[in-house]
Design an enzyme around this catalytic site. Structure first.
Site, PDB file in Angstrom:
ATOM      1  N   LYS A 263       8.423  57.106  37.569  1.00  0.00           N
ATOM      2  CA  LYS A 263       8.456  55.881  36.758  1.00  0.00           C
ATOM      3  C   LYS A 263       9.682  55.859  35.851  1.00  0.00           C
ATOM      4  O   LYS A 263      10.261  56.898  35.526  1.00  0.00           O
ATOM      5  CB  LYS A 263       7.187  55.792  35.896  1.00  0.00           C
ATOM      6  CG  LYS A 263       5.889  55.872  36.685  1.00  0.00           C
ATOM      7  CD  LYS A 263       5.686  54.649  37.553  1.00  0.00           C
ATOM      8  CE  LYS A 263       4.385  54.746  38.337  1.00  0.00           C
ATOM      9  NZ  LYS A 263       4.564  54.717  39.765  1.00  0.00           N
ATOM     10  N   ASP A 264      10.006  54.642  35.409  1.00  0.00           N
ATOM     11  CA  ASP A 264      11.141  54.424  34.523  1.00  0.00           C
ATOM     12  C   ASP A 264      11.072  55.307  33.284  1.00  0.00           C
ATOM     13  O   ASP A 264       9.996  55.673  32.813  1.00  0.00           O
ATOM     14  CB  ASP A 264      11.162  52.972  34.030  1.00  0.00           C
ATOM     15  CG  ASP A 264      11.526  51.990  35.117  1.00  0.00           C
ATOM     16  OD1 ASP A 264      11.703  52.420  36.262  1.00  0.00           O
ATOM     17  OD2 ASP A 264      11.630  50.796  34.807  1.00  0.00           O
ATOM     18  N   LYS A 265      12.237  55.591  32.724  1.00  0.00           N
ATOM     19  CA  LYS A 265      12.283  56.278  31.437  1.00  0.00           C
ATOM     20  C   LYS A 265      12.101  55.281  30.299  1.00  0.00           C
ATOM     21  O   LYS A 265      11.207  55.436  29.472  1.00  0.00           O
ATOM     22  CB  LYS A 265      13.606  57.020  31.258  1.00  0.00           C
ATOM     23  CG  LYS A 265      13.705  57.673  29.883  1.00  0.00           C
ATOM     24  CD  LYS A 265      15.011  58.396  29.672  1.00  0.00           C
ATOM     25  CE  LYS A 265      15.018  59.001  28.268  1.00  0.00           C
ATOM     26  NZ  LYS A 265      16.264  59.724  27.988  1.00  0.00           N
TER      27      LYS A 265
END
Length: 631
Positions: A263-265
């Site tokens: 997942k995105d940071k």
């Protein structure tokens, strides 16, 4: 990887803002319907060092000044829209809490963190075991002063690197103290030392090689599943960073964990994780000392998780400072719901520096290894940490990998791994040296090149034929592509059409856009009929990707508010803490669009938002729009 240092008390997810990172494409060696394990892109290879050392300051330039060297959407083939509504301005990801991602499980359920308790049957079993093993509760084995010292050590607040506790003469009692420390203070290791005829239990931080040592074997009930599944809630931290933190505290190798997608940071994300033979109790104890992470919804199962098993992700996105009227917003979102958006690879795919990742990928495919090294290591303008600037300058001046390595505080970034390879294997053995970079990072470069080709060709396809199926287009029948005849095209829509990523195991459209693939690769010095590489890892099978994606579960509302720092999403963590949902002032001076939608794997939420706003989503353009984007 930058690891946030824990606090001395249970830490709640914080409010610091970071930068966007996305995931790496799963690799297959056969042509396939593309099905990456996340609605995102691979992480930029050259950004790793920046993640590791975010606390270092850049030189005097402002972020906006540095980003003037970055890419725009046009640079990577993104130039078309499918809707005819009038676009409007807005700021994307002004705060990381403006971008919330919930995984959709393989059963189609949106994953939430809503239960921090240990499974009841497990609690009873472990309590019974504790009664047999321990004549006294864990809490009575340690004094309040010892607990304070151990807590400070665990949170890195103790000036000493260890805490020493005088042990009982009884080995059984000392064993109980060892266990109590490890359970109550995850991340600490213990040992027994003898001094002046007395035995002391010494607690210290597990780190380095110790952290990666094989975990000690504990008895595991036969009727309990071997894998503890749990929901991971994280803020402003990418999945691999989070896994590395958990590994350190639990003294495990990172590969003991499995997940369905990264997942995105720069977001708040919720996803399922599985770990081999670690109890829910041990995982639950981590909640008191982890920063920006929460673990819950524990269960035991007999299987790990596999990349790509997810059905997709559900997004809640806040776009602040919107200029569009309510009517414009309604028209834009209605179009997104009914027609969808072009399934472009988003800007995360191509890096943020002056040397795009697809240029490195093209050099790899051409077997131009000196150029590969030059592109990765040469000085470049734009957003760079000072230590990377010094490293690149040293390399340009001396071509000495050891001297350049000394400029890096952390050698785990791509630049450090390549320099270490050159130091070990010599500058005449670049292929082997390059192999020291992790495989996913190496493959990310060539996938980035494929993505530029795909974006460019899809833009040509939309420009040439619009939003209808035409003779020569491709559709999928099972996993194989079929070329439409003129008659067949009449019974298909644009939502059925796929376009290939170049490779040795795909076919191409038979209309003139298909010929464009050959022309583009030829201009880059590549032969489309020979996509097999001398090195098997870099052989491209190709894949098929849908031209248009229609989001599901689309909803939206326009919000007015007064406090620009106000979080506009009620998160799982806030709900579990019984915190109230945000309250909005209908007469507030600021306007924001809050929208929700679900996407299948391998699609980019930023490209859906691009279609709504009709704005360039690159960091370069967003920074020009509002330099507070990264504040």
């Amino acid at each position: 990887m930058e690891e946030s240092k824990p606090e001395s008390a249970p830490v709640k997810p914080g409010e610091k803002r970071g930068c966007p990172e996305d995931d790496e494409e799963a690799v297959t060696k056969r042509a396939r319907v593309e099905n990456e394990h996340e609605n995102g892109a691979p992480q930029e290879a050259t950004s790793n060092a920046e993640e590791e050392e975010e606390e270092e300051d850049c030189s005097g330039e402002t972020f906006a000044d540095m980003m003037k060297h970055g890419l725009t959407e046009l640079d990577v083939g993104i130039c078309k829209y499918v809707s005819d509504h009038e676009g409007f301005s807005g700021i994307l990801k002004e705060r990381y809490s403006d971008f919330v991602v919930h995984e959709i499980s393989k059963e189609g359920k949106i994953v939430h963190l809503d239960d921090l308790t240990i499974p009841k049957e497990v609690e009873e079993r472990e309590a019974a075991a504790a009664e047999v093993e321990s004549p006294a509760p864990e809490c009575s084995l340690l004094t309040e002063e010892q607990k304070k010292q151990l807590g400070d050590l665990q949170m890195f607040k103790n000036k000493e690197s260890f805490v020493s506790i005088e042990g009982d003469e009884s080995k059984d009692k000392r064993t109980l103290v060892h266990k109590a420390i490890k359970i109550q203070f995850p991340g600490l290791e213990t040992k027994t030392e003898e001094k002046d005829g007395r035995r002391f239990i010494v607690a210290y931080h597990a780190a380095g090689k110790k952290a990666l040592a094989a975990p000690r074997k504990h008895s595991w009930p036969k009727n309990r599943g071997n894998f503890c599944h749990f929901v991971l809630y994280k803020e402003n931290k990418d999945t691999m960073d989070a896994i590395n933190v958990l590994s350190k505290f639990l003294r495990l190798r990172p590969n003991m964990f499995s997940y369905m997608g990264t997942k995105d940071k720069r977001a708040i994300t919720v996803q399922e994780i599985a770990v081999l033979k670690i109890t829910a109790e041990r995982l639950g104890h981590l909640n008191k000392c982890l920063m920006n992470l929460k673990l819950g919804n524990f269960s035991y199962k007999n299987h790990p998780l596999k990349l790509g098993e997810l059905q997709g992700n559900h997004f809640t996105v806040v776009i602040r400072n919107i200029s569009g009227s309510d009517a414009q917003v309604h028209q834009a979102l209605s179009s997104l719901k009914q027609t969808g958006f072009i399934n472009y690879y988003g800007m995360q795919r191509f890096g943020t520096t002056a040397v795009p990742t697809h240029q490195v990928g093209r050099a790899i495919l051409k077997n131009d290894w000196k150029l590969v090294v030059d592109l990765i290591l040469k000085p470049r303008p734009g957003a760079e940490k000072e230590f990377l600037v010094r490293c690149r300058e040293e390399w340009a001046k001396t071509q000495d990998p050891d001297a350049a390595l000394k400029k890096l505080p952390n050698k785990r970034c791509v630049e450090g791994q390549l320099l270490r390879g050159l130091s070990q294997h010599g500058k005449n053995n670049i292929v082997t040296a390059f192999g020291l970079i992790p495989r996913n990072n190496r493959l990310m470069y060539i996938h980035s090149y494929q993505s530029v080709v795909w974006n460019t060709m899809v833009s040509r396809r939309i420009d040439a034929f619009g939003l209808k199926a035409v003779e020569g287009d491709l559709v999928l029948r099972g996993t194989k592509a079929h070329i439409l005849s003129e008659e067949e095209a009449k019974s298909h829509s644009i939502h059925d059409i796929v376009m290939p990523l170049p490779g040795f195991d795909v076919i191409y459209p038979t209309h003139h856009v298909g010929k464009g693939y050959r022309e583009m690769l030829s201009a880059d010095g590549l032969d489309i009929d020979n996509m097999r590489h001398k090195i098997k890892d870099y052989s491209l099978a190709g894949a098929y990707r849908r031209v248009l994606i229609r989001p599901t579960d689309v909803s939206w509302e326009v919000i007015q508010y007064d406090d620009p720092k106000l979080s506009l999403v009620h998160t799982d963590f806030e709900k579990i803490e019984n915190k109230p949902a945000p309250v909005f002032n209908k007469e507030g001076k600021y306007r924001a669009l809050r929208l929700e939608f679900s996407l299948p794997p391998s699609t980019y939420a930023t490209m859906a938002i691009r279609e709504v706003l009709k704005l360039d989503t690159s960091i370069k353009k967003q920074t020009q729009l509002n330099t507070t984007w990264f504040n």
